[in-house]
Design a protein around this motif. Structure first.
Motif, PDB file in Angstrom:
ATOM      1  N   ASN A 174       0.551  -1.503   0.292  1.00 56.92           N
ATOM      2  CA  ASN A 174       0.065   0.252  -0.113  1.00 56.92           C
ATOM      3  C   ASN A 174       1.097   0.940   0.294  1.00 56.92           C
ATOM      4  OD1 ASN A 174      -2.831   1.251   0.128  1.00 56.92           O
ATOM      5  ND2 ASN A 174      -1.916   2.306   2.445  1.00 56.92           N
ATOM      6  N   GLU A 175       2.144   1.363   1.196  1.00 58.65           N
ATOM      7  CA  GLU A 175       3.223   2.893   1.137  1.00 58.65           C
ATOM      8  C   GLU A 175       4.177   2.410  -0.031  1.00 58.65           C
ATOM      9  OE1 GLU A 175       1.662   4.588   2.918  1.00 58.65           O
ATOM     10  OE2 GLU A 175       0.201   3.641   3.798  1.00 58.65           O
ATOM     11  N   HIS A 176       3.995   2.061  -0.933  1.00 58.76           N
ATOM     12  CA  HIS A 176       5.134   1.878  -2.069  1.00 58.76           C
ATOM     13  C   HIS A 176       5.528   2.552  -2.858  1.00 58.76           C
ATOM     14  CE1 HIS A 176       9.233   0.296  -3.316  1.00 58.76           C
ATOM     15  NE2 HIS A 176       8.033  -0.257  -4.920  1.00 58.76           N
ATOM     16  N   THR A 177       5.605   3.209  -3.402  1.00 62.18           N
ATOM     17  CA  THR A 177       5.441   4.057  -4.385  1.00 62.18           C
ATOM     18  C   THR A 177       5.369   3.676  -5.707  1.00 62.18           C
ATOM     19  OG1 THR A 177       7.411   6.235  -3.381  1.00 62.18           O
ATOM     20  CG2 THR A 177       6.797   6.229  -5.015  1.00 62.18           C
ATOM     21  N   ALA A 178       4.883   4.040  -6.419  1.00 58.27           N
ATOM     22  CA  ALA A 178       4.073   3.421  -7.597  1.00 58.27           C
ATOM     23  C   ALA A 178       4.653   4.726  -8.696  1.00 58.27           C
ATOM     24  CB  ALA A 178       2.446   3.213  -7.918  1.00 58.27           C
ATOM     25  N   LEU A 179       3.896   5.405  -8.813  1.00 63.73           N
ATOM     26  CA  LEU A 179       4.987   6.681  -9.419  1.00 63.73           C
ATOM     27  C   LEU A 179       5.893   8.419  -9.014  1.00 63.73           C
ATOM     28  CD1 LEU A 179       1.175   7.100 -11.584  1.00 63.73           C
ATOM     29  CD2 LEU A 179       3.273   5.589 -12.110  1.00 63.73           C
ATOM     30  N   ILE A 180       6.705   8.541  -9.874  1.00 65.29           N
ATOM     31  CA  ILE A 180       7.181   9.289  -9.806  1.00 65.29           C
ATOM     32  C   ILE A 180       7.300  10.602 -10.755  1.00 65.29           C
ATOM     33  CG2 ILE A 180       9.048  10.391  -8.852  1.00 65.29           C
ATOM     34  CD1 ILE A 180      10.402   7.847  -7.340  1.00 65.29           C
ATOM     35  N   TYR A 181       6.873  11.618 -10.467  1.00 64.37           N
ATOM     36  CA  TYR A 181       7.026  12.365 -11.905  1.00 64.37           C
ATOM     37  C   TYR A 181       7.517  14.165 -10.729  1.00 64.37           C
ATOM     38  CZ  TYR A 181       5.846  15.869 -15.327  1.00 64.37           C
ATOM     39  OH  TYR A 181       5.235  17.258 -15.968  1.00 64.37           O
ATOM     40  N   GLY A 182       8.772  14.309 -10.672  1.00 62.14           N
ATOM     41  CA  GLY A 182       9.042  15.645 -10.236  1.00 62.14           C
ATOM     42  C   GLY A 182       9.205  15.249  -9.093  1.00 62.14           C
ATOM     43  N   ASP A 183       8.229  16.172  -8.187  1.00 67.38           N
ATOM     44  CA  ASP A 183       8.055  16.653  -6.990  1.00 67.38           C
ATOM     45  C   ASP A 183       7.155  15.462  -6.143  1.00 67.38           C
ATOM     46  OD1 ASP A 183      10.076  18.111  -6.739  1.00 67.38           O
ATOM     47  OD2 ASP A 183       8.951  19.955  -7.425  1.00 67.38           O
ATOM     48  N   ARG A 184       6.341  15.023  -7.652  1.00 64.54           N
ATOM     49  CA  ARG A 184       4.908  14.581  -7.422  1.00 64.54           C
ATOM     50  C   ARG A 184       5.237  12.696  -7.104  1.00 64.54           C
ATOM     51  NH1 ARG A 184       1.700  17.375 -11.100  1.00 64.54           N
ATOM     52  NH2 ARG A 184       1.389  15.858 -12.323  1.00 64.54           N
ATOM     53  N   SER A 185       4.629  12.055  -6.315  1.00 68.54           N
ATOM     54  CA  SER A 185       4.498  10.903  -6.110  1.00 68.54           C
ATOM     55  C   SER A 185       3.764  10.211  -5.616  1.00 68.54           C
ATOM     56  CB  SER A 185       5.755  10.140  -4.947  1.00 68.54           C
ATOM     57  OG  SER A 185       5.187  10.814  -3.445  1.00 68.54           O
ATOM     58  N   SER A 186       3.103   9.573  -5.818  1.00 71.38           N
ATOM     59  CA  SER A 186       2.105   8.581  -5.291  1.00 71.38           C
ATOM     60  C   SER A 186       2.493   7.499  -5.365  1.00 71.38           C
ATOM     61  CB  SER A 186       0.972   8.306  -6.931  1.00 71.38           C
ATOM     62  OG  SER A 186       1.064  10.224  -7.216  1.00 71.38           O
ATOM     63  N   SER A 187       1.564   6.883  -3.542  1.00 73.64           N
ATOM     64  CA  SER A 187       1.758   4.820  -3.967  1.00 73.64           C
ATOM     65  C   SER A 187       1.093   4.514  -3.920  1.00 73.64           C
ATOM     66  CB  SER A 187       1.747   5.112  -1.933  1.00 73.64           C
ATOM     67  OG  SER A 187       0.274   5.024  -1.645  1.00 73.64           O
ATOM     68  N   TYR A 188       1.231   2.845  -3.971  1.00 74.20           N
ATOM     69  CA  TYR A 188      -0.256   2.615  -4.508  1.00 74.20           C
ATOM     70  C   TYR A 188      -1.403   2.157  -4.307  1.00 74.20           C
ATOM     71  CZ  TYR A 188       3.205  -0.487  -7.926  1.00 74.20           C
ATOM     72  OH  TYR A 188       4.246  -0.779  -8.687  1.00 74.20           O
ATOM     73  N   GLY A 189      -1.415   2.343  -2.716  1.00 74.39           N
ATOM     74  CA  GLY A 189      -2.283   2.903  -3.006  1.00 74.39           C
ATOM     75  C   GLY A 189      -3.735   4.140  -2.974  1.00 74.39           C
ATOM     76  N   GLU A 190      -2.509   5.055  -2.878  1.00 75.71           N
ATOM     77  CA  GLU A 190      -3.212   6.570  -3.551  1.00 75.71           C
ATOM     78  C   GLU A 190      -3.698   6.107  -5.142  1.00 75.71           C
ATOM     79  OE1 GLU A 190      -0.706   9.335  -1.044  1.00 75.71           O
ATOM     80  OE2 GLU A 190       0.664   8.422  -2.514  1.00 75.71           O
ATOM     81  N   LEU A 191      -2.858   5.731  -6.177  1.00 75.09           N
ATOM     82  CA  LEU A 191      -2.982   5.038  -7.012  1.00 75.09           C
ATOM     83  C   LEU A 191      -4.099   4.532  -7.373  1.00 75.09           C
ATOM     84  CD1 LEU A 191      -2.381   5.523  -9.586  1.00 75.09           C
ATOM     85  CD2 LEU A 191      -0.838   3.369  -9.918  1.00 75.09           C
ATOM     86  N   ALA A 192      -4.695   3.421  -6.553  1.00 68.00           N
ATOM     87  CA  ALA A 192      -5.628   2.692  -7.002  1.00 68.00           C
ATOM     88  C   ALA A 192      -7.028   3.662  -6.527  1.00 68.00           C
ATOM     89  CB  ALA A 192      -5.716   1.496  -5.905  1.00 68.00           C
ATOM     90  N   ARG A 193      -6.761   4.299  -5.523  1.00 67.55           N
ATOM     91  CA  ARG A 193      -8.179   5.403  -5.225  1.00 67.55           C
ATOM     92  C   ARG A 193      -8.670   6.520  -6.558  1.00 67.55           C
ATOM     93  NH1 ARG A 193      -5.640   4.595   0.318  1.00 67.55           N
ATOM     94  NH2 ARG A 193      -4.760   6.783  -0.408  1.00 67.55           N
ATOM     95  N   HIS A 194      -7.256   6.509  -7.176  1.00 67.56           N
ATOM     96  CA  HIS A 194      -6.847   7.941  -8.083  1.00 67.56           C
ATOM     97  C   HIS A 194      -8.623   6.784  -9.267  1.00 67.56           C
ATOM     98  CE1 HIS A 194      -3.728  10.593  -6.130  1.00 67.56           C
ATOM     99  NE2 HIS A 194      -5.116  10.363  -5.466  1.00 67.56           N
ATOM    100  N   ILE A 195      -7.680   5.973  -9.286  1.00 69.05           N
ATOM    101  CA  ILE A 195      -8.689   5.229 -10.139  1.00 69.05           C
ATOM    102  C   ILE A 195      -9.696   5.132 -10.315  1.00 69.05           C
ATOM    103  CG2 ILE A 195      -8.194   2.907 -11.652  1.00 69.05           C
ATOM    104  CD1 ILE A 195      -5.463   2.891 -11.446  1.00 69.05           C
ATOM    105  N   ASP A 196     -10.408   4.279  -8.927  1.00 66.64           N
ATOM    106  CA  ASP A 196     -11.879   4.312  -8.354  1.00 66.64           C
ATOM    107  C   ASP A 196     -12.054   5.703  -8.562  1.00 66.64           C
ATOM    108  OD1 ASP A 196     -12.572   1.498  -7.856  1.00 66.64           O
ATOM    109  OD2 ASP A 196     -10.985   1.920  -6.636  1.00 66.64           O
ATOM    110  N   ARG A 197     -11.786   6.870  -8.831  1.00 73.31           N
ATOM    111  CA  ARG A 197     -12.279   8.399  -8.372  1.00 73.31           C
ATOM    112  C   ARG A 197     -12.627   8.586  -9.915  1.00 73.31           C
ATOM    113  NH1 ARG A 197     -13.278  11.851  -4.033  1.00 73.31           N
ATOM    114  NH2 ARG A 197     -11.645  10.369  -2.234  1.00 73.31           N
TER     115      ARG A 197
END
Length: 515
Positions: free
Chosen positions: A19-42
């Motif tokens: 859940n807390e592992h980083t899935a995406l890094i773009y510049g100063d932004r990063s998303s964990s797998y948990g955050e990415l999953a929630r964003h996908i649903d939204r």
């Protein structure tokens, strides 16, 4: 490697286990797998709330950006089809693709605001435009996303359904939408992982554009294995070399032209590459001296992939152990499991080892077809075999070699350029009576676009005039880099331009008619 059936299954699974592992890094932004999953649903819930129906196209015009994956996976989850737009295209080309795809929603990054503003009145199907940052009129993507329901969406459709539509230039002069499904993209990602077993924690640098299959499928190698995708806001030899150290990159996909630029960069000396495990290269051939220098400089394993947009990406791989054999370095390897490759003659019969024929492929990675082009689809996929238009041969050991192209397509860097598309534009250039476009050898990009022009009687026309006109109409990578003026263009008795005759003088010192 996650064995999910849909492209988004892995992210959902790793949201539970990593859940807390980083899935995406773009510049100063990063998303964990948990955050990415929630964003996908939204995103999925938000697109449904817009009233889109299953199979609707959702277009994205951006460079490499972390939001790309939220939109893609959210759209796929809800049964919609992402249409990524080549960020290097001219306005008329963008307009054609958006309208041809019948996209109903369009997500736009800041560098392309003015372009979309100028064509907005001609967009025939788009009902919703979102800005990936800020725009005075269009809703902010992030604000829109975060206002949507976070309830988990049940996957719609089948793994065989189209979930991304990549556009490739067409031999008739207009781009064609290549329909790719969940199974094909997943199979490609698994193939691109190569011979080594990937473990969660791989750090994958993405330098290829996400609007191409190479960049997007390569990213899924990380997302399907619980690794981290690193995207760079600015791409240059210096930024790539810095990223190797900063993020401790373990895997990277590079086109040969970029490998050569890295080796020539003064920033390369003294850099630390100890984290690099493998470099996958492809999209165009690489010279043996450059490959040898790269292996010595980076000190990691090298693998090569050969494929097309219509097969998502590599269907054949030259693996790390093959790079120890000097006589195989000009090969593109052997078929990836799940792909059957044949070399056939004009009658469809298998060629013997060493004999040149057309490369055809069958398997899970082959596209569903060309969007709303049944005739083109039937011409390309015959009796279950996709005809690549590439000429090649197998050696006695079963290694595949590329020799030439059956079609006229030019491969410049990692971009496909179809002469018919460029010719269609130049035919309207003032002062041109006739024009033919061919690919000629280029030390950096493999091939460069050349226009062969017959000027109208009395016309005052320069090379610059022709190139400038092209630049005003089409993407820069498609434009001629040089122009030859001739009295007549060679044709056969039926009037067809003899492209082979035009190309021959430029390739006579080259063993292969592609570079």
């Amino acid at each position: 490697m996650n064995e999910g059936r849909f492209i988004f299954d892995a992210v959902r699974e790793f949201a539970k286990t990593r859940n807390e592992h980083t899935a995406l890094i773009y510049g100063d932004r990063s998303s964990s797998y948990g955050e990415l999953a929630r964003h996908i649903d939204r995103v999925a819930n938000g697109l449904v709330a817009l009233g889109l129906k299953p199979g609707s196209r959702v277009a994205v015009l951006t460079g490499n950006n972390d939001y790309f994956f939220e939109i893609w996976l959210g759209a796929a989850l809800a049964g919609f089809v992402l249409t990524p737009i080549n960020a290097r295209l001219a306005p008329d080309e963008v307009l054609y693709i958006v309208n041809d795809s019948q996209a109903q929603a369009l997500f736009v990054d800041e560098p392309f605001h003015s372009l979309v503003e100028n064509i907005a009145g001609d967009l025939s199907g788009v009902r919703h435009i979102f800005a990936l940052d800020r725009h005075p009129e269009w809703p902010s993507y992030v604000e829109w996303r975060d206002e949507q329901s976070a309830s988990q969406v049940e996957a719609k459709g089948s793994p065989a359904d189209t979930m991304v539509q990549m556009y490739t230039s067409g031999t008739t002069g207009f781009p064609k939408g290549v329909e790719l499904n969940h199974s094909s993209v997943l199979a490609c990602a698994r193939g691109m992982m190569g011979a080594a077993e990937w473990q969660p924690g791989e750090v994958v640098l993405v330098t290829a554009p996400l609007f191409h299959t190479a960049g997007s499928a390569w990213s899924h190698c990380a997302l399907q294995s619980g690794g981290t995708v690193v995207l760079l806001p600015e791409l240059s030899p210096a930024s790539i070399l810095t990223a190797f150290e900063t993020y401790q990159v373990t895997e990277v996909l590079l086109v040969p032209a970029v490998i050569q630029m890295l080796l020539q960069s003064p920033d390369c000396a003294g850099k630390e590459f100890s984290s690099l495990r493998r470099i996958l290269y492809g999209a165009s051939p690489i010279s043996v001296p450059v490959l040898r220098q790269a292996i010595e400089t980076f000190g990691c394993e090298f693998e090569q992939g050969y494929g097309l947009t219509e097969t998502v990406g590599p269907i054949a791989m030259l693996y790390r152990e093959d790079h120890l054999q000097d006589d195989k370095l000009q090969s593109c390897g052997k078929p990836i499991p799940g792909n059957d490759i044949r070399v056939v003659d004009s009658k469809g019969n298998d060629c013997r080892a060493g004999d040149i024929g057309e490369i055809v492929v069958s398997g899970v990675q082959v596209m569903n077809g060309y969007w709303k082009r049944p005739d083109d689809t039937r011409a390309a996929i015959r009796e279950g075999w996709f005809h690549t238009g590439d000429l090649g041969y197998f050696d006695a050991d079963g290694y595949l070699y590329i020799h030439d192209r059956l079609k006229d397509m030019i491969l410049s860097g990692a971009e496909n350029v179809y002469p018919a598309e460029v010719e269609r534009v130049l035919q309207h250039c003032p002062g041109i009576a006739e024009v033919a476009v061919i690919g000629v050898p280029d030390a950096r990009w493999g091939e460069a676009v050349k226009a062969v022009v017959v000027a109208e009687a009395g016309a005052s026309l320069s090379e610059k005039d022709v190139i400038d006109y092209a630049r005003s109409k089409i993407a820069a990578f498609k434009c001629p880099k040089s122009v030859d003026f001739v009295d007549a263009i060679p044709r056969n008795p039926s009037g067809k331009i003899l492209k082979k005759v035009l190309r021959e003088p430029y390739w006579e010192d080259h063993e292969r008619r592609v570079s």
